[in-house]
Design a protein around this motif. Structure first.
Motif, PDB file in Angstrom:
ATOM      1  N   ASN A 252      36.055  50.002  50.710  1.00  9.39           N
ATOM      2  CA  ASN A 252      34.652  50.108  50.274  1.00  9.39           C
ATOM      3  C   ASN A 252      34.428  50.723  48.902  1.00  9.39           C
ATOM      4  OD1 ASN A 252      33.402  48.875  52.467  1.00  9.39           O
ATOM      5  ND2 ASN A 252      33.772  50.725  53.689  1.00  9.39           N
ATOM      6  N   SER A 257      34.662  43.294  45.389  1.00 10.72           N
ATOM      7  CA  SER A 257      33.537  43.005  44.501  1.00 10.72           C
ATOM      8  C   SER A 257      34.024  42.850  43.058  1.00 10.72           C
ATOM      9  CB  SER A 257      32.491  44.119  44.552  1.00 10.72           C
ATOM     10  OG  SER A 257      32.064  44.333  45.878  1.00 10.72           O
ATOM     11  N   ARG A 303      40.982  42.740  54.094  1.00  2.53           N
ATOM     12  CA  ARG A 303      41.186  44.028  54.723  1.00  2.53           C
ATOM     13  C   ARG A 303      40.054  44.391  55.682  1.00  2.53           C
ATOM     14  NH1 ARG A 303      39.414  46.028  53.179  1.00  2.53           N
ATOM     15  NH2 ARG A 303      38.907  46.192  51.193  1.00  2.53           N
ATOM     16  N   ASP A 366      26.375  52.079  38.522  1.00  6.98           N
ATOM     17  CA  ASP A 366      24.927  51.806  38.608  1.00  6.98           C
ATOM     18  C   ASP A 366      24.248  52.720  39.612  1.00  6.98           C
ATOM     19  OD1 ASP A 366      24.648  49.799  41.312  1.00  6.98           O
ATOM     20  OD2 ASP A 366      26.606  49.906  40.372  1.00  6.98           O
TER      21      ASP A 366
HETATM   22  P1  GDP Z   1      36.479  47.025  49.005  1.00  2.00           P
HETATM   23  O1  GDP Z   1      36.601  47.388  50.442  1.00  2.00           O
HETATM   24  O2  GDP Z   1      37.123  48.070  48.134  1.00  2.00           O
HETATM   25  O3  GDP Z   1      36.967  45.646  48.690  1.00  2.00           O
HETATM   26  O4  GDP Z   1      34.921  47.115  48.671  1.00  2.00           O
HETATM   27  P2  GDP Z   1      33.841  45.950  48.591  1.00  2.00           P
HETATM   28  O5  GDP Z   1      34.012  45.167  47.347  1.00  2.00           O
HETATM   29  O6  GDP Z   1      33.836  45.210  49.873  1.00  2.00           O
HETATM   30  O7  GDP Z   1      32.513  46.811  48.430  1.00  2.00           O
HETATM   31  C1  GDP Z   1      32.099  47.733  49.413  1.00  2.00           C
HETATM   32  C2  GDP Z   1      30.606  47.955  49.306  1.00  2.00           C
HETATM   33  O8  GDP Z   1      30.272  48.566  48.071  1.00  2.00           O
HETATM   34  C3  GDP Z   1      29.801  46.655  49.379  1.00  2.00           C
HETATM   35  O9  GDP Z   1      28.648  46.908  50.125  1.00  2.00           O
HETATM   36  C4  GDP Z   1      29.459  46.387  47.929  1.00  2.00           C
HETATM   37  O10 GDP Z   1      28.269  45.663  47.796  1.00  2.00           O
HETATM   38  C5  GDP Z   1      29.317  47.771  47.368  1.00  2.00           C
HETATM   39  N1  GDP Z   1      29.623  47.796  45.929  1.00  2.00           N
HETATM   40  C6  GDP Z   1      30.724  47.283  45.336  1.00  2.00           C
HETATM   41  N2  GDP Z   1      30.650  47.476  44.003  1.00  2.00           N
HETATM   42  C7  GDP Z   1      29.482  48.116  43.755  1.00  2.00           C
HETATM   43  C8  GDP Z   1      28.853  48.577  42.558  1.00  2.00           C
HETATM   44  O11 GDP Z   1      29.339  48.451  41.446  1.00  2.00           O
HETATM   45  N3  GDP Z   1      27.652  49.208  42.713  1.00  2.00           N
HETATM   46  C9  GDP Z   1      27.085  49.383  43.923  1.00  2.00           C
HETATM   47  N4  GDP Z   1      25.923  50.010  43.947  1.00  2.00           N
HETATM   48  N5  GDP Z   1      27.653  48.960  45.053  1.00  2.00           N
HETATM   49  C10 GDP Z   1      28.845  48.323  44.987  1.00  2.00           C
END
Ligand code: GDP
Ligand code: GDP
Length: 554
Positions: A252, A257, A303, A366
């Protein structure tokens, strides 16, 4: 060169609570963990240990550290461990307890592990003596041939178990074999130089200095011509493999993303390359005039299917660890709102230990509230304070959501990749060393002041410097740090760990005088030059990795 970036093999220890998993883990990893902590100042997750047995390198994982809620039945904990082991391990050790005998939870773990593709070993622990060893026989009914009676707390039987475990690891990758060969060659080369049989360049031609027992604090002097010749020999082997970059971090933080932001419609995906880990996929993308390989993009995407909470965190750490071992540069994503957590620092610690490049990307910028002009600088200062061992790594704030500076992440990673492969000339290196040691001498340790004679860059990726010195073993850690900082001031090495290796060169004077008498003026005979070139090549490719001899003493 074909790249089959094999990750480091993983040996998972599984079993219900109190059977002795962490005792066995500590026994296998030995004192290494503590050493690494002191020397590299990295933080370490107790659950993962990098170790070596019979010259095979592997990572041991104590899956017992997987936290499930304390209210959950023991079976739940074992299930989580078993699933992790089945998904990620190359060898599984199921630990059971000779004192309590076979329990339903053991049976449950065994049943789950039956589907594992990886070989399963049963370690019947607490077989402290011959009669307990007899008790251990009960566990043969689980049906695994490889059942061993051990006593982790005394070490009994552990060596025999490990002998078999390393035999069951997947074959060594060509890279690992090449790495070993380079280490052997680099050792031989260093021994030759240390013995004065190889003269990489002239340290000082001043005879009057030869007998001086007092330390005048003067650093080394370098013969320019000789140094230039040396450098020519050291020309780095060309390698046109594109930079391999891994995005790592806790669940997360925004890895997928970021991946999506980078792989947006306009980016050409050149190819998807099956990774060598089960179900790992690497993605090769066009980037400017070059290409980059993004490591384990499948792992980043999928994951989410794994359980949430701290278990998912452990899982993603393991996955990160594998990705790091295959990458040139790791981009560690941290959550800008949460800040740097202990888990983040653990992952970063692996990057440093593996000698890989590191970029810290503070994501969700952000969502960071009340930002002012100074917010980012304060953030960086805070990270440096929390994890001083990461001070070489560039930090960038990004937003995978808005796309802010996401391109910058890859740019930085590529810069770091280049820095990690940078080779500095021996002449320059020794000029820096001279002025550094003139400005500040090594501190006296136990009544002895080390004296540095000269240094040479033995390898790249990561940059590794061998310092030849008197009292090489007494170069204090703070002084190593001082030298590292001077090297960074002079040459940058942004984002890459650098390694300093200190070698004794006590015999330098006498040996050199003998050599000089024989070769009068001619610094290297044809044969010597050839030998030097060979040694140089070996050194150029070497990755000097301090191995803890103490690990054998168990
Ligand atoms: P991962 O588990 O590391 O792959 O994380 P994800 O890409 O699935 O992102 C986890 C959560 O954080 C999701 O709800 C995304 O929308 C949120 N998120 C990811 N990047 C950002 C960002 O730059 N800003 C904000 N506010 N939320 C983000
Ligand atoms: P874990 O919960 O599976 O990680 O188990 P631990 O490693 O914490 O060990 C549980 C208990 O078993 C501790 O009290 C250990 O001292 C003890 N123990 C571990 N190995 C041995 C052994 O070889 N013999 C005996 N008698 N006790 C052991």
């Amino acid at each position: 060169m074909s790249r089959s970036r094999s990750p480091i093999p993983i040996v998972a220890i599984v079993g219900r609570p109190n059977v002795g998993k962490s005792t066995l883990f500590n026994r296998i990893v030995g004192e290494r963990t503590a050493i690494v902590e002191d020397r590299a100042r990295t933080t370490r997750d107790r659950l993962y240990g990098d170790t070596e047995w019979n010259a095979r390198r592997f990572v041991v994982v104590d899956t017992g550290g997987l936290e499930v809620s304390p209210d959950d039945p023991i079976e739940a904990a074992v299930q989580v461990q078993a699933r992790l082991a089945i998904a990620e391990a190359d060898v599984i050790i199921l630990v059971v307890d000779a004192i309590t005998g076979l329990t339903p939870a053991d049976q449950e773990a065994a049943d789950l592990l039956r589907v594992a593709k990886a070989p399963v070993f049963v370690a019947v622990n607490k077989a402290d003596n011959a009669s307990r060893e007899l008790d251990a026989a009960e566990f043969w009914q689980l049906g695994w041939d490889r059942t061993f009676a051990i006593a982790a707390s005394h070490g009994r039987g552990v060596a025999d178990l490990l002998d078999e475990v390393v035999l069951a690891l997947p074959p060594e990758s060509p890279q690992e074999l090449a790495r070993k060969q380079r280490e052997v060659e680099a050792e031989a080369f260093a021994a030759e130089v240390a013995a004065g049989r190889l003269e990489p360049f002239v340290v000082s031609d001043d005879e009057s200095d030869d007998d001086a027992e007092v330390d005048d604090g003067a650093g080394p002097e370098v013969d320019e011509v000789e140094a230039a010749r040396w450098d020519a020999m050291l020309a780095a082997a060309s390698d046109d493999e594109p930079p391999a970059i891994a995005f790592v971090g806790r669940p997360n933080v925004g890895k997928s993303s970021l991946l999506n932001a980078l792989l947006g419609e306009e980016r050409t995906i050149v190819s998807e390359i099956p990774g060598t880990t089960r179900d790992a996929i690497d993605t090769r993308i066009a980037w400017g005039r070059t290409e980059v390989v993004l490591i384990d993009t499948a792992g980043i995407r999928k994951r989410g299917k794994v359980a949430s909470g701290s278990t998912a965190e452990r899982y993603s750490t393991l996955r990160s660890l594998k990705a790091i071992s295959r990458a040139d540069v790791a981009v560690l994503l941290i959550d800008g709102v949460d800040g740097l957590t202990a888990q983040d620092a653990h992952i970063a610690g692996y990057v440093v230990e593996e000698g890989k490049g590191l970029v810290v990307a503070v994501n969700k910028w952000d969502a960071v509230e009340d930002k002012k002009g100074s917010t980012f600088d304060q953030y960086v200062q805070w990270i440096r304070h929390e994890a001083p061992f990461l001070d070489f790594a560039p930090v960038v704030s990004i937003s995978a959501r808005t796309g802010q500076r996401v391109q910058r992440v890859l740019e930085l990673a590529i810069d770091v990749w280049a820095e990690r492969r940078k080779r500095v000339s021996t002449g320059e290196l020794n000029r820096i060393l001279t002025s550094a040691s003139n400005r500040q001498q090594p501190p006296i340790v136990k009544g002895k002041r080390p004296k540095l004679f000269y240094a040479t860059q033995a390898s790249v990726a990561p940059p590794t410097f061998v310092f030849f010195a008197r009292e090489a073993g007494s170069v204090h850690f703070s002084y190593q740090r001082y030298l590292e900082n001077r090297l960074r001031d002079a040459f940058g090495f942004l984002g890459t760990p650098i390694r300093l290796v200190f070698r004794e060169r006590a015999g330098i004077r006498a040996e050199r005088r003998a050599t000089k008498g024989a070769a009068k003026g001619a610094k290297a005979t044809a044969k010597g030059a050839k030998a030097a070139a060979k040694g140089a090549k070996a050194a150029a490719k070497s990755r000097v990795r301090p191995t803890a001899a103490s690990k054998r003493g168990r």
